[in-house]
Design a protein around this motif. Structure first.
Motif, mmCIF file in Angstrom:
data_model
loop_
_atom_site.group_PDB
_atom_site.id
_atom_site.type_symbol
_atom_site.label_atom_id
_atom_site.label_comp_id
_atom_site.label_asym_id
_atom_site.label_seq_id
_atom_site.Cartn_x
_atom_site.Cartn_y
_atom_site.Cartn_z
ATOM 1 N N TRP A 89 0.880 -1.289 0.072
ATOM 2 C CA TRP A 89 0.085 -0.075 0.047
ATOM 3 C C TRP A 89 0.987 1.284 -0.017
ATOM 4 C CZ3 TRP A 89 -4.270 2.436 -1.040
ATOM 5 C CH2 TRP A 89 -4.508 3.408 -0.738
ATOM 6 N N TYR A 90 1.789 1.507 0.826
ATOM 7 C CA TYR A 90 2.826 2.333 0.758
ATOM 8 C C TYR A 90 3.495 2.467 -0.301
ATOM 9 C CZ TYR A 90 1.239 3.577 5.640
ATOM 10 O OH TYR A 90 0.703 3.965 6.826
ATOM 11 N N LEU A 91 3.852 1.515 -0.880
ATOM 12 C CA LEU A 91 4.783 1.452 -2.199
ATOM 13 C C LEU A 91 3.941 2.080 -3.074
ATOM 14 C CD1 LEU A 91 6.780 -2.022 -2.029
ATOM 15 C CD2 LEU A 91 7.626 0.362 -1.898
ATOM 16 N N PHE A 92 2.749 1.586 -3.310
ATOM 17 C CA PHE A 92 1.728 2.148 -4.460
ATOM 18 C C PHE A 92 1.563 4.022 -4.208
ATOM 19 C CE2 PHE A 92 -2.631 3.537 -5.036
ATOM 20 C CZ PHE A 92 -2.684 3.385 -6.499
ATOM 21 N N LEU A 93 1.441 4.184 -2.702
ATOM 22 C CA LEU A 93 1.007 5.479 -2.830
ATOM 23 C C LEU A 93 2.153 6.327 -3.009
ATOM 24 C CD1 LEU A 93 -0.647 5.690 0.903
ATOM 25 C CD2 LEU A 93 -1.506 5.799 -1.500
ATOM 26 N N ASP A 94 3.527 5.770 -2.813
ATOM 27 C CA ASP A 94 4.907 6.594 -2.965
ATOM 28 C C ASP A 94 4.795 6.771 -4.562
ATOM 29 O OD1 ASP A 94 7.605 7.614 -2.464
ATOM 30 O OD2 ASP A 94 8.029 5.855 -3.712
ATOM 31 N N GLN A 95 4.581 5.624 -5.475
ATOM 32 C CA GLN A 95 4.477 5.517 -6.764
ATOM 33 C C GLN A 95 3.580 6.455 -7.401
ATOM 34 O OE1 GLN A 95 5.356 1.820 -8.657
ATOM 35 N NE2 GLN A 95 4.722 2.438 -10.559
ATOM 36 N N MET A 96 2.255 6.334 -6.958
ATOM 37 C CA MET A 96 1.237 7.452 -7.213
ATOM 38 C C MET A 96 1.541 8.875 -7.232
ATOM 39 S SD MET A 96 -2.775 7.541 -6.032
ATOM 40 C CE MET A 96 -2.215 8.550 -4.511
ATOM 41 N N ASN A 97 2.240 9.260 -5.860
ATOM 42 C CA ASN A 97 2.649 10.667 -6.005
ATOM 43 C C ASN A 97 3.608 11.049 -6.697
ATOM 44 O OD1 ASN A 97 0.938 11.022 -3.675
ATOM 45 N ND2 ASN A 97 2.485 10.039 -2.052
ATOM 46 N N GLN A 98 4.790 10.175 -7.085
ATOM 47 C CA GLN A 98 5.655 10.599 -7.994
ATOM 48 C C GLN A 98 5.308 10.634 -9.308
ATOM 49 O OE1 GLN A 98 9.158 7.956 -8.206
ATOM 50 N NE2 GLN A 98 9.235 7.428 -5.803
ATOM 51 N N CYS A 99 4.313 10.197 -9.697
ATOM 52 C CA CYS A 99 3.775 10.163 -11.047
ATOM 53 C C CYS A 99 2.555 11.383 -11.011
ATOM 54 C CB CYS A 99 2.963 8.852 -11.765
ATOM 55 S SG CYS A 99 3.974 7.532 -11.672
ATOM 56 N N LYS A 100 2.278 11.985 -9.901
ATOM 57 C CA LYS A 100 1.430 12.898 -9.690
ATOM 58 C C LYS A 100 -0.130 12.710 -9.969
ATOM 59 C CE LYS A 100 4.918 16.402 -10.570
ATOM 60 N NZ LYS A 100 5.426 17.679 -11.590
ATOM 61 N N LYS A 101 -0.500 11.651 -9.530
ATOM 62 C CA LYS A 101 -1.899 11.164 -9.775
ATOM 63 C C LYS A 101 -2.660 11.176 -8.699
ATOM 64 C CE LYS A 101 -0.551 9.400 -13.898
ATOM 65 N NZ LYS A 101 -0.829 10.176 -15.140
ATOM 66 N N ARG A 102 -3.855 11.136 -8.749
ATOM 67 C CA ARG A 102 -4.799 11.135 -7.424
ATOM 68 C C ARG A 102 -5.869 10.000 -7.304
ATOM 69 N NH1 ARG A 102 -8.193 16.170 -6.227
ATOM 70 N NH2 ARG A 102 -7.903 15.635 -4.113
ATOM 71 N N LEU A 103 -5.790 9.475 -6.251
ATOM 72 C CA LEU A 103 -6.878 8.370 -5.667
ATOM 73 C C LEU A 103 -8.219 8.570 -5.239
ATOM 74 C CD1 LEU A 103 -6.779 5.167 -5.535
ATOM 75 C CD2 LEU A 103 -5.686 5.570 -3.183
ATOM 76 N N TYR A 104 -9.213 8.150 -5.882
ATOM 77 C CA TYR A 104 -10.517 8.271 -5.394
ATOM 78 C C TYR A 104 -11.194 7.065 -4.921
ATOM 79 C CZ TYR A 104 -15.484 9.765 -5.570
ATOM 80 O OH TYR A 104 -16.543 10.345 -5.336
ATOM 81 N N LEU A 105 -11.587 6.948 -3.700
ATOM 82 C CA LEU A 105 -12.212 5.893 -3.021
ATOM 83 C C LEU A 105 -13.701 6.021 -3.169
ATOM 84 C CD1 LEU A 105 -10.162 6.087 0.199
ATOM 85 C CD2 LEU A 105 -9.653 4.553 -1.642
ATOM 86 N N TYR A 106 -14.353 5.290 -3.979
ATOM 87 C CA TYR A 106 -15.925 5.712 -4.378
ATOM 88 C C TYR A 106 -16.647 5.062 -3.489
ATOM 89 C CZ TYR A 106 -16.913 1.085 -6.573
ATOM 90 O OH TYR A 106 -17.399 -0.169 -6.921
ATOM 91 N N ILE A 107 -16.558 4.182 -2.647
ATOM 92 C CA ILE A 107 -17.206 3.720 -1.549
ATOM 93 C C ILE A 107 -17.540 4.885 -0.303
ATOM 94 C CG2 ILE A 107 -15.719 2.493 0.139
ATOM 95 C CD1 ILE A 107 -17.866 0.364 0.123
ATOM 96 N N GLU A 108 -16.254 5.566 -0.255
ATOM 97 C CA GLU A 108 -16.303 6.829 0.796
ATOM 98 C C GLU A 108 -16.563 8.007 0.105
ATOM 99 O OE1 GLU A 108 -12.719 6.903 3.171
ATOM 100 O OE2 GLU A 108 -12.601 4.670 3.036
ATOM 101 N N GLY A 109 -16.741 7.967 -1.401
ATOM 102 C CA GLY A 109 -17.101 9.278 -2.243
ATOM 103 C C GLY A 109 -16.027 10.462 -1.977
ATOM 104 N N ARG A 110 -14.822 10.201 -1.702
ATOM 105 C CA ARG A 110 -13.841 11.289 -1.782
ATOM 106 C C ARG A 110 -12.593 10.736 -2.144
ATOM 107 N NH1 ARG A 110 -10.128 10.650 2.572
ATOM 108 N NH2 ARG A 110 -10.455 8.656 3.791
ATOM 109 N N PHE A 111 -11.592 11.749 -2.233
ATOM 110 C CA PHE A 111 -10.291 11.551 -2.822
ATOM 111 C C PHE A 111 -9.250 11.172 -1.461
ATOM 112 C CE2 PHE A 111 -11.501 14.114 -6.411
ATOM 113 C CZ PHE A 111 -10.864 13.389 -7.613
#
Length: 284
Positions: A89-111
């Motif tokens: 999970w933390y490796l994914f977040l690190d890579q996502m931040n490096q690529c300047k992408k955002r994550l949306y959790l649709y069951i919670e309805g938020r980024f």
């Protein structure tokens, strides 16, 4: 500028018994993205189970595409749909931040926001612990059922037999004929390589229509199932190592007369003795 979204769909372990669960998730995620006014530029549908991220092809494709300009946002239902490993999970977040992408959790309805790091990490740890405990329960259930001999739990087709219903098999006469011929060839001194070639030339194929290799023929001639005995509990999934491990032979479970025999136990043992004697002579 419209947001381009990549959707990652995967069912949790407990939902995998419901074949429609993944399809429902696929449809609802696309509908939600359209309601938000986003453009669905990619969708990754993980149809196979796996706690190890390395074994999930669609997840690996998502990681690769993250480095492109294909999408701006990654949409998932919840953290446990993406993975059940705090480390991954933390490796994914690190890579996502490096690529300047955002994550949306649709069951919670938020980024996902950076300040969520602690709580989402705890959720990932909890999901990982849940999977670990579920894995233990499943293994224990399989082992108890096998020890009581109340279920074979054979998940792959077997050359020589056709499955009639749960735990019931009948001999496939065409395949059994080839099986017995292979025994006779081995008894006469033919190598497994020669047996494989002869059988392939005769049009004998595996259940999936492919050539049966020499090592596969060797395994079939040595396998106790040829005389009707099935061996269970030879392998077990190691959650920590994320792989199947071979168990000690003392833990194996033998079920006699589980299948209709293709050759007798005495004949099979005599052929194996001939093969082994020939091997010792050749090595000598």
């Amino acid at each position: 500028m419209q947001i381009r979204v990549a959707i990652y769909n995967r069912c949790s372990t407990e939902e995998e018994a419901q074949r429609s669960a993944l399809l429902v998730q696929v449809e609802e995620s696309v509908e939600l993205a359209k309601k938000l006014g986003w453009i669905v530029s990619a969708q990754y549908i993980e149809s196979e189970s796996g706690t190890s991220s390395k074994k999930r092809k669609e997840y690996q494709r998502l990681l690769a595409d993250m480095h492109t300009d294909l999408f701006d946002v990654i949409m998932i239902k919840s953290i446990d749909r993406l993975m059940r490993s705090a480390r991954d999970w933390y490796l994914f977040l690190d890579q996502m931040n490096q690529c300047k992408k955002r994550l949306y959790l649709y069951i919670e309805g938020r980024f996902y926001e950076p300040e969520d790091s602690l709580i989402t990490g705890i959720k990932a740890i909890m999901a990982e612990d849940f999977s670990r405990e579920l894995s233990k329960k499943i293994k224990n259930s399989h082992r108890r059922r096998q020890e009581k001999k109340s279920g074979l739990n054979i998940s792959v087709p077997m050359f020589g037999w056709d499955k009639i219903e749960k735990d019931r098999y009948r001999i496939n006469e065409a395949e059994a004929k080839a099986y017995r011929e292979a025994f006779a060839m081995a008894e006469a001194g033919d190598s497994f390589y020669h047996i494989a070639n002869v059988m392939y030339e005769k049009g004998v194929h595996s259940k999936n229509g492919k050539r049966i290799s020499d090592s596969a023929w060797r395994g079939m001639l040595y396998a106790p199932r040829a005389h009707g005995t099935v061996i269970l509990h030879q392998y077990e999934y190691d959650f920590e190592r994320k792989c199947r491990v071979r168990l000690d032979e003392r833990e194996w479970i033998y079920i006699d007369n589980a299948l209709p025999e293709i050759v007798t136990k005495e004949y099979q043992e005599s052929v194996i003795a001939i093969i082994q004697k020939r091997c010792r002579t050749k090595n000598g």
